[in-house]
Write a protein that holds these residues in place. Structure first.
Motif, PDB file in Angstrom:
ATOM      1  N   VAL A   3      68.105  26.024  58.400  1.00 43.51           N
ATOM      2  CA  VAL A   3      68.111  24.622  57.983  1.00 43.51           C
ATOM      3  C   VAL A   3      67.876  24.545  56.479  1.00 43.51           C
ATOM      4  N   HIS A   4      68.769  23.841  55.778  1.00 47.49           N
ATOM      5  CA  HIS A   4      68.591  23.588  54.344  1.00 47.49           C
ATOM      6  C   HIS A   4      68.021  22.180  54.197  1.00 47.49           C
ATOM      7  N   GLU A   5      66.763  22.112  53.749  1.00 44.28           N
ATOM      8  CA  GLU A   5      66.078  20.820  53.684  1.00 44.28           C
ATOM      9  C   GLU A   5      66.439  20.012  52.442  1.00 44.28           C
ATOM     10  N   GLY A   6      67.034  20.666  51.460  1.00 45.54           N
ATOM     11  CA  GLY A   6      67.322  19.961  50.213  1.00 45.54           C
ATOM     12  C   GLY A   6      66.167  20.082  49.239  1.00 45.54           C
ATOM     13  N   ILE A   7      65.723  21.321  49.026  1.00 50.36           N
ATOM     14  CA  ILE A   7      64.651  21.610  48.069  1.00 50.36           C
ATOM     15  C   ILE A   7      65.249  22.536  47.020  1.00 50.36           C
ATOM     16  N   ASP A   8      65.484  22.012  45.854  1.00 54.17           N
ATOM     17  CA  ASP A   8      66.203  22.757  44.815  1.00 54.17           C
ATOM     18  C   ASP A   8      65.564  24.114  44.545  1.00 54.17           C
TER      19      ASP A   8
ATOM     20  N   PRO B 204      49.280  39.024  64.664  1.00 51.12           N
ATOM     21  CA  PRO B 204      48.662  38.359  63.512  1.00 51.12           C
ATOM     22  C   PRO B 204      49.596  38.319  62.301  1.00 51.12           C
ATOM     23  N   GLU B 205      49.415  37.298  61.482  1.00 49.21           N
ATOM     24  CA  GLU B 205      50.278  37.091  60.319  1.00 49.21           C
ATOM     25  C   GLU B 205      50.293  38.300  59.389  1.00 49.21           C
ATOM     26  N   ARG B 206      49.135  38.894  59.159  1.00 42.45           N
ATOM     27  CA  ARG B 206      49.062  40.042  58.244  1.00 42.45           C
ATOM     28  C   ARG B 206      49.933  41.195  58.738  1.00 42.45           C
ATOM     29  N   GLU B 207      49.968  41.408  60.040  1.00 44.06           N
ATOM     30  CA  GLU B 207      50.765  42.513  60.578  1.00 44.06           C
ATOM     31  C   GLU B 207      52.260  42.207  60.496  1.00 44.06           C
ATOM     32  N   VAL B 208      52.620  40.922  60.626  1.00 46.77           N
ATOM     33  CA  VAL B 208      54.020  40.535  60.448  1.00 46.77           C
ATOM     34  C   VAL B 208      54.447  40.816  59.005  1.00 46.77           C
ATOM     35  N   ALA B 209      53.579  40.433  58.047  1.00 44.14           N
ATOM     36  CA  ALA B 209      53.896  40.648  56.633  1.00 44.14           C
ATOM     37  C   ALA B 209      54.014  42.137  56.313  1.00 44.14           C
ATOM     38  N   LEU B 210      53.105  42.938  56.868  1.00 48.60           N
ATOM     39  CA  LEU B 210      53.165  44.386  56.637  1.00 48.60           C
ATOM     40  C   LEU B 210      54.434  44.984  57.240  1.00 48.60           C
ATOM     41  N   TYR B 211      54.806  44.516  58.409  1.00 51.77           N
ATOM     42  CA  TYR B 211      56.031  44.991  59.060  1.00 51.77           C
ATOM     43  C   TYR B 211      57.235  44.709  58.164  1.00 51.77           C
ATOM     44  N   ALA B 212      57.312  43.497  57.634  1.00 52.86           N
ATOM     45  CA  ALA B 212      58.440  43.130  56.765  1.00 52.86           C
ATOM     46  C   ALA B 212      58.485  44.021  55.531  1.00 52.86           C
ATOM     47  N   ARG B 213      57.311  44.324  54.975  1.00 53.43           N
ATOM     48  CA  ARG B 213      57.277  45.157  53.770  1.00 53.43           C
ATOM     49  C   ARG B 213      57.637  46.602  54.086  1.00 53.43           C
ATOM     50  N   VAL B 214      57.070  47.136  55.162  1.00 54.79           N
ATOM     51  CA  VAL B 214      57.335  48.533  55.546  1.00 54.79           C
ATOM     52  C   VAL B 214      58.806  48.743  55.869  1.00 54.79           C
ATOM     53  N   ARG B 215      59.421  47.773  56.549  1.00 54.72           N
ATOM     54  CA  ARG B 215      60.846  47.889  56.908  1.00 54.72           C
ATOM     55  C   ARG B 215      61.767  47.452  55.768  1.00 54.72           C
ATOM     56  N   ASP B 216      61.188  46.977  54.664  1.00 52.37           N
ATOM     57  CA  ASP B 216      61.954  46.517  53.498  1.00 52.37           C
ATOM     58  C   ASP B 216      62.972  45.447  53.901  1.00 52.37           C
ATOM     59  N   LEU B 217      62.488  44.456  54.645  1.00 59.20           N
ATOM     60  CA  LEU B 217      63.365  43.389  55.114  1.00 59.20           C
ATOM     61  C   LEU B 217      63.533  42.325  54.022  1.00 59.20           C
ATOM     62  N   PRO B 218      64.680  41.660  53.985  1.00 62.46           N
ATOM     63  CA  PRO B 218      64.948  40.668  52.927  1.00 62.46           C
ATOM     64  C   PRO B 218      64.275  39.328  53.196  1.00 62.46           C
ATOM     65  N   ALA B 219      62.934  39.334  53.192  1.00 61.52           N
ATOM     66  CA  ALA B 219      62.190  38.100  53.461  1.00 61.52           C
ATOM     67  C   ALA B 219      61.875  37.386  52.156  1.00 61.52           C
ATOM     68  N   HIS B 220      61.974  36.064  52.186  1.00 65.24           N
ATOM     69  CA  HIS B 220      61.657  35.225  51.027  1.00 65.24           C
ATOM     70  C   HIS B 220      60.228  34.733  51.206  1.00 65.24           C
ATOM     71  N   ILE B 221      59.308  35.245  50.379  1.00 67.89           N
ATOM     72  CA  ILE B 221      57.876  35.020  50.611  1.00 67.89           C
ATOM     73  C   ILE B 221      57.335  33.781  49.911  1.00 67.89           C
ATOM     74  N   THR B 222      58.025  33.265  48.914  1.00 63.16           N
ATOM     75  CA  THR B 222      57.521  32.151  48.110  1.00 63.16           C
ATOM     76  C   THR B 222      57.212  30.918  48.960  1.00 63.16           C
ATOM     77  N   GLU B 223      56.072  30.281  48.687  1.00 64.18           N
ATOM     78  CA  GLU B 223      55.682  29.075  49.428  1.00 64.18           C
ATOM     79  C   GLU B 223      56.519  27.879  48.985  1.00 64.18           C
ATOM     80  N   CYS B 224      56.801  26.993  49.923  1.00 61.28           N
ATOM     81  CA  CYS B 224      57.545  25.780  49.611  1.00 61.28           C
ATOM     82  C   CYS B 224      56.808  24.983  48.533  1.00 61.28           C
ATOM     83  N   PRO B 225      57.513  24.510  47.503  1.00 63.21           N
ATOM     84  CA  PRO B 225      56.851  23.764  46.425  1.00 63.21           C
ATOM     85  C   PRO B 225      56.255  22.422  46.863  1.00 63.21           C
TER      86      PRO B 225
END
Length: 326
Positions: free
Chosen positions: A90-95, A228-249
């Motif tokens: 979903v594209h919310e329209g956040i530049d 847990p959230e921390r383990e999800v984040a570690l999994y993404a980093r270990v697998r080098d997945l193309p996740a966009h981590i920046t928080e919504c403005p």
């Protein structure tokens, strides 16, 4: 510190279990819990035949949770004749913000060979979140508007795509925060509505579909809810997945932020708190669901006078917000 499974360098100490895990065993642990949740929630059909699989629509935002969920589902069920995966963004329209995360979604789905659909608030509602934040007719947080619009889009497009189930990437922290917020707000009816595929076995999905107002309701599930959230984040980093981590403005959920910090502090002092909250909440939600299902029709939903969506009001929340914005 060494991994308790193989002696390699550990990247995680899971205080709630006492285990130290290396990269490989961390990934295996996360994947095992997702597969177990799929099994325990009875998500897989027993009688699907080749050529007529179930369609699972995965809400893919490009953030770490939805990226990890999509990766694991594609690797686990990508060749399963019972399941066809479709990613929905979903594209919310956040530049700037959503354009970058959609690039991550496209990269991931191309690598996995998963069908990918994108829908925007602009096309659906003729609004963009950047404009909604400027107008704000109800003096609410951006997240309050966006949550209503997102749920509507995901539900309708999942139905349009022929989804049998809609899967979202909510992790253990997300679910424990929501459980605690619902309990502290004292909204028992809302608590009862949480007893669906995300909190119990998938038996009864047909009953949920009928209770929610007809064919357009697609049952939901949250296969990451034990991780847990921390383990999800570690999994993404270990697998080098193309996740966009920046928080919504526009993110400004002050109350959820307080609950999040409270849970962090409790988990630090009392490991396993999140798991305990969810275990108790599941039982309470089941009891509340039984009470409201047995009531004299109080919980029946009608159709929105403007869009026909299931709602307990004359005009659904989404349409009410859109009316105020025009």
């Amino acid at each position: 510190m060494d991994c308790d499974k193989c002696g390699a360098d550990a990247v995680l100490h899971a205080a709630y279990s006492g285990l130290h895990l290396c990269e490989d065993h961390l990934c295996q642990s996360v994947e095992k819990r997702v597969r177990r949740r799929v099994r325990e929630d009875n998500l897989l059909p027993d009688d699907a035949t080749a050529g007529d699989p179930e369609t699972w629509v995965v809400g893919l935002s490009g953030g770490k949770d939805s990226v990890v969920l999509t990766q694991i589902l594609a690797e686990t069920f990508g060749r399963d004749p019972r399941v066809e995966l479709v990613a929905l963004s979903v594209h919310e329209g956040i530049d700037g913000y959503r354009d970058e995360s959609l690039a991550a979604c496209r990269e991931l789905t191309a690598d996995l060979g998963v069908a990918h659909e994108v829908v925007s608030y602009d096309e659906e509602f003729d609004v963009r979140m950047d404009e909604v934040v400027e107008e704000d007719p109800h003096d609410m947080s951006a997240c309050a508007y966006c949550g209503v619009f997102r749920r509507d889009v995901l539900s309708r497009y999942a139905a349009d795509l022929g989804a049998d189930k809609l899967l979202t990437g909510h992790n253990l922290d997300d679910e424990a925060e929501t459980a605690l917020m619902n309990f502290l707000e004292g909204d028992i009816r809302k608590l009862s509505q949480q007893f669906d595929a995300s909190l119990g076995p998938f038996e009864g999905a047909d009953a949920e579909r009928t209770r929610e107002g007809g064919e357009e309701f697609v049952p939901r599930a949250k296969p990451l809810r034990d991780v847990p959230e921390r383990e999800v984040a570690l999994y993404a980093r270990v697998r080098d997945l193309p996740a966009h981590i920046t928080e919504c403005p526009h993110a400004e959920e002050a109350y959820r932020g307080e609950i999040q910090q409270l849970l962090y502090d409790l988990e630090e002092r009392h490991p396993g708190t999140r798991h305990s909250i969810m275990a108790g909440y599941e039982e309470l939600a089941a009891l509340a669901a039984g009470e409201y299902d047995a009531s004299d029709g109080d919980g029946d939903l009608g159709e929105c006078a403007e869009c026909g969506s299931p709602t307990a009001r004359e005009v659904c929340r989404k349409c009410g917000l859109l009316d105020a914005l025009t």
